[in-house]
Write a protein that holds these residues in place. Structure first.
Motif, PDB file in Angstrom:
ATOM      1  N   GLN A  74       0.993  -1.548   0.219  1.00  0.00           N
ATOM      2  CA  GLN A  74       0.161  -0.018   0.447  1.00  0.00           C
ATOM      3  C   GLN A  74       1.238   0.759   0.197  1.00  0.00           C
ATOM      4  O   GLN A  74       0.507   2.324  -0.975  1.00  0.00           O
ATOM      5  CB  GLN A  74      -1.427   0.349   1.842  1.00  0.00           C
ATOM      6  N   ARG A  75       1.453   1.324   0.554  1.00  0.00           N
ATOM      7  CA  ARG A  75       2.936   2.026   0.690  1.00  0.00           C
ATOM      8  C   ARG A  75       3.540   2.577  -0.542  1.00  0.00           C
ATOM      9  O   ARG A  75       3.556   3.769  -0.551  1.00  0.00           O
ATOM     10  CB  ARG A  75       3.764   1.861   2.254  1.00  0.00           C
ATOM     11  N   MET A  76       3.731   1.909  -1.484  1.00  0.00           N
ATOM     12  CA  MET A  76       4.765   1.798  -2.909  1.00  0.00           C
ATOM     13  C   MET A  76       3.705   2.081  -3.365  1.00  0.00           C
ATOM     14  O   MET A  76       4.101   2.909  -4.179  1.00  0.00           O
ATOM     15  CB  MET A  76       4.539  -0.212  -2.581  1.00  0.00           C
ATOM     16  N   ASP A  77       2.114   1.705  -3.644  1.00  0.00           N
ATOM     17  CA  ASP A  77       0.993   2.282  -4.397  1.00  0.00           C
ATOM     18  C   ASP A  77       1.247   4.270  -3.927  1.00  0.00           C
ATOM     19  O   ASP A  77       0.497   4.349  -5.120  1.00  0.00           O
ATOM     20  CB  ASP A  77       0.196   1.228  -4.169  1.00  0.00           C
ATOM     21  N   GLY A  78       1.096   4.027  -3.222  1.00  0.00           N
ATOM     22  CA  GLY A  78       0.947   6.073  -2.645  1.00  0.00           C
ATOM     23  C   GLY A  78       1.927   6.434  -3.079  1.00  0.00           C
ATOM     24  O   GLY A  78       1.468   7.660  -3.685  1.00  0.00           O
ATOM     25  N   CYS A  79       3.695   5.622  -2.751  1.00  0.00           N
ATOM     26  CA  CYS A  79       4.550   6.745  -3.220  1.00  0.00           C
ATOM     27  C   CYS A  79       4.341   6.969  -5.115  1.00  0.00           C
ATOM     28  O   CYS A  79       4.434   7.949  -5.548  1.00  0.00           O
ATOM     29  CB  CYS A  79       5.525   5.945  -2.927  1.00  0.00           C
ATOM     30  N   GLN A  80       3.793   5.964  -5.979  1.00  0.00           N
ATOM     31  CA  GLN A  80       3.687   5.828  -7.263  1.00  0.00           C
ATOM     32  C   GLN A  80       2.518   6.537  -7.413  1.00  0.00           C
ATOM     33  O   GLN A  80       2.456   7.571  -8.441  1.00  0.00           O
ATOM     34  CB  GLN A  80       3.259   4.524  -7.843  1.00  0.00           C
ATOM     35  N   GLY A  81       1.352   6.434  -6.731  1.00  0.00           N
ATOM     36  CA  GLY A  81       0.502   8.025  -6.833  1.00  0.00           C
ATOM     37  C   GLY A  81       0.552   9.166  -6.462  1.00  0.00           C
ATOM     38  O   GLY A  81      -0.292   9.887  -7.568  1.00  0.00           O
ATOM     39  N   ASN A  82       1.806   9.607  -6.218  1.00  0.00           N
ATOM     40  CA  ASN A  82       1.873  10.800  -5.914  1.00  0.00           C
ATOM     41  C   ASN A  82       3.463  11.275  -6.606  1.00  0.00           C
ATOM     42  O   ASN A  82       3.307  12.716  -6.132  1.00  0.00           O
ATOM     43  CB  ASN A  82       1.808  10.779  -4.351  1.00  0.00           C
ATOM     44  N   GLY A  83       3.387  10.897  -7.153  1.00  0.00           N
ATOM     45  CA  GLY A  83       4.594  10.685  -8.210  1.00  0.00           C
ATOM     46  C   GLY A  83       5.466  10.901  -7.118  1.00  0.00           C
ATOM     47  O   GLY A  83       6.820  11.449  -7.444  1.00  0.00           O
ATOM     48  N   ARG A  84       5.672  10.496  -5.771  1.00  0.00           N
ATOM     49  CA  ARG A  84       6.715  10.390  -4.853  1.00  0.00           C
ATOM     50  C   ARG A  84       8.143   9.146  -5.430  1.00  0.00           C
ATOM     51  O   ARG A  84       9.035   9.643  -4.766  1.00  0.00           O
ATOM     52  CB  ARG A  84       6.769  10.644  -4.050  1.00  0.00           C
ATOM     53  N   GLU A  85       7.624   7.890  -6.421  1.00  0.00           N
ATOM     54  CA  GLU A  85       8.637   6.642  -6.284  1.00  0.00           C
ATOM     55  C   GLU A  85       9.025   7.540  -7.553  1.00  0.00           C
ATOM     56  O   GLU A  85       8.829   6.899  -9.278  1.00  0.00           O
ATOM     57  CB  GLU A  85       7.669   5.875  -6.647  1.00  0.00           C
TER      58      GLU A  85
END
Length: 581
Positions: free
Chosen positions: A294-305
């Protein structure tokens, strides 16, 4: 006053110059020792002597431009030649007629596998093999000695530039577009089918089998075609890169207590040697994985990844009650040989048994207790003393099962070389059918795939995975017997079928067929039921209603095979083309 100042100034300059020269010597000495240690560490990792590593450098060409390197850039002190090799444009003149050699520049090693041209007298030579004679290229180190010995014993000459197009055979560990760009169908042989990932990655195999099962469920194959359901040979598996499957897995785990919880194993789709694998032993482990995703999905969704996307994973039900050999966990490595893709010619080959060093303990947090491959077992501090016990021949495995389980478990004699072998063949054939329409089929492509099977305590057979570029190391006695003969027959069959196909000759009988077993062929008449049987001199093709096949055996398992139901003599029930199911 001036002479005194000048004297001090000259003295200071002389001292600075001497200090600079001394610092240069010390720096050069430190760099030399550092590079020597680096080479020794690298040679140790590769299992080569320092001299062997230098020879490897000399006889290989860089896999890509990033790994290009020159052997003269590696500072390896020798008894007489520690300084740099003189070369045009690389000298400095401190005085008329005197040449000063420039110190070697430090070169960073990138990766373990690197190739270069042959070197003579410290200078890189241009490649000589051209014109008459067959040429081969080998890229990497896995199986290099075996393949090179095979080719050179037949008078082939090795080339070291992967850009050359005049090769007969190219064998590379890794696939790249450059390797296939100038491939000439019907004139050259290329190891590894370009898109074999549909079979040799976890997600690729899973997706192919699912799609094949959906299609077959809508087609009536009649009584002669026995297709296995996936759950009969593949443990329950979920893809974590697919949102619906990921949610289905986590929802399945909700409300399950640790006492009721089943162990799961999480694997990256495209890695081998146990890399990236971890276990989910409790509900806390499952919850931690869920939070991480979930944390990885959130980072990718927010463009922080910003970094490269991580390797996709599957999560698979762990076989907690495997059959044990002397208390140790094991799996069986077998081979699927696709000797030709136009027409398809597919074979099964026996391999060997891989065991853990330590007794099996399902609660252990040490991955080497759960994963049987040699890469993981080498991490055991006692591996060097136990390595011969970590690999068994199929004959030894068969004898152990006969002695330990035949009576107590009511098994037929030679269960390993009879029912178990036929089950592996059936599973491997179904996996091939699942990708048959997907694989790129051009005359000259061939592949040797390592297939790993596990047996549970109820003697049910499970397919764990299929691997491209299987390990061809020979670091113990069993592997010294199995691997060279497997590679040799692989190349024998591939060459024979290749030459017969391009010359439009009859493929059968196959003079090179010795230990492999034919699973599928694309040349048999569609209405024929055929049986392939070995004789002492060649392989015979017997058409409908053949006489009872004589009992024969593989060289490594001969005595056991002669007592079995005949793994080498298998009936082929043809569908649209000849195959074994």
């Amino acid at each position: 006053m001036m002479p005194l100042v000048l004297c001090f100034w000259l003295s200071d300059c002389t001292w600075d110059k001497d200090r600079e020269e001394e610092e240069h010597k010390q720096s050069y000495s430190r760099t030399t020792r550092h590079n020597t240690v680096t080479m020794q560490q690298l040679s140790s990792r590769l299992g080569l002597s320092l001299k062997g590593l230098v020879e490897t450098c000399r006889h290989n060409q860089a896999e890509d431009n990033a790994i290009k390197m020159d052997i003269k850039d590696l500072r390896i002190p020798c008894s007489h030649t520690e300084s740099a090799v003189e070369e045009p444009g690389n000298t400095q003149h401190s005085a008329p007629g005197r040449k000063v050699k420039r110190p070697l520049r430090k070169t960073k090693l990138k990766g373990k596998s690197f190739n270069s041209h042959p070197i003579k007298d410290g200078k890189v030579e241009a490649e000589q093999p051209r014109g008459a004679g067959l040429l081969y290229y080998f890229g990497g180190t896995n199986g290099a000695e075996i393949v090179s010995h095979y080719c050179e014993s037949r008078g082939w000459k090795r080339i070291y530039n992967k850009q050359r197009e005049d090769f007969k055979l190219k064998w590379c560990e890794t696939k790249s577009a450059a390797n296939y760009g100038n491939f000439r169908e019907g004139q050259q042989l290329m190891f590894q089918i370009p898109n074999n990932k549909v079979l040799t990655t976890k997600i690729g195999l899973l997706s192919s089998l699912r799609e094949y099962e959906r299609v077959c469920s809508k087609v009536n194959h009649g009584q002669r075609h026995r297709r296995l359901n996936m759950e009969e040979f593949i443990p329950t598996t979920f893809r974590l890169d697919e949102k619906k499957e990921r949610e289905a897995f986590f929802s399945q785990q909700q409300g399950v207590s640790n006492n009721e919880s089943h162990m799961w194993i999480c694997k990256p789709t495209g890695l081998n040697q146990g890399r990236g694998i971890f276990l989910l032993k409790s509900q806390e482990d499952v919850a931690a994985l869920k939070m991480k995703l979930q944390r990885m999905d959130g980072c990718q969704g927010n463009g922080r990844e910003h970094h490269r996307q991580s390797q996709a994973h599957i999560v698979q039900r762990y076989i907690q009650k495997p059959l044990l050999l002397k208390g140790k966990k094991f799996d069986v490595r077998s081979y699927l040989l696709i000797a030709c893709t136009a027409p398809y010619m597919v074979f099964f080959g026996h391999g060997y048994v891989r065991l853990t060093c330590d007794p099996y303990d399902p609660s252990s947090n040490n991955l080497s207790a759960h994963l049987t491959n040699q890469y993981m077992q080498k991490k055991n501090p006692l591996y060097s003393q136990m390595k011969e016990d970590t690999v068994w021949s199929m004959e030894s495995f068969n004898a152990y099962v006969n002695h330990s389980f035949q009576i107590t478990r009511g098994l037929p004699r030679d269960w390993v070389l009879g029912p178990f072998t036929r089950r592996m063949q059936q599973i491997m054939t179904q996996c091939f059918f699942a990708v048959k329409s997907k694989l790129i089929n051009r005359l000259g492509f061939f592949d040797l795939i390592g297939c790993d099977f596990m047996i549970d305590e109820d003697f049910k057979v499970w397919l764990l995975e299929m691997n491209c570029n299987p390990a061809l190391h020979t670091n113990c006695e069993v592997l010294k017997d199995v691997i060279p003969s497997t590679v040799g027959e692989t190349l024998d069959l591939t060459l024979e079928i290749f030459n017969k196909s391009r010359l439009r000759q009859e493929i059968f009988p196959l003079a090179s067929l010795k230990e492999f077993v034919l699973l599928y062929n694309g040349v048999s008449p569609p209405d024929a039921s055929v049986r392939y049987r070995k004789s002492n001199t060649n392989t015979k093709l017997l058409l409908k209603h053949p006489p009872k096949a004589a009992k024969t055996g593989r060289r490594r398992c001969k005595s056991a095979m002669e007592r079995s139901t005949g793994v080498e003599s298998l009936e082929v029930s043809a569908n649209s083309e000849g195959s074994i199911m």
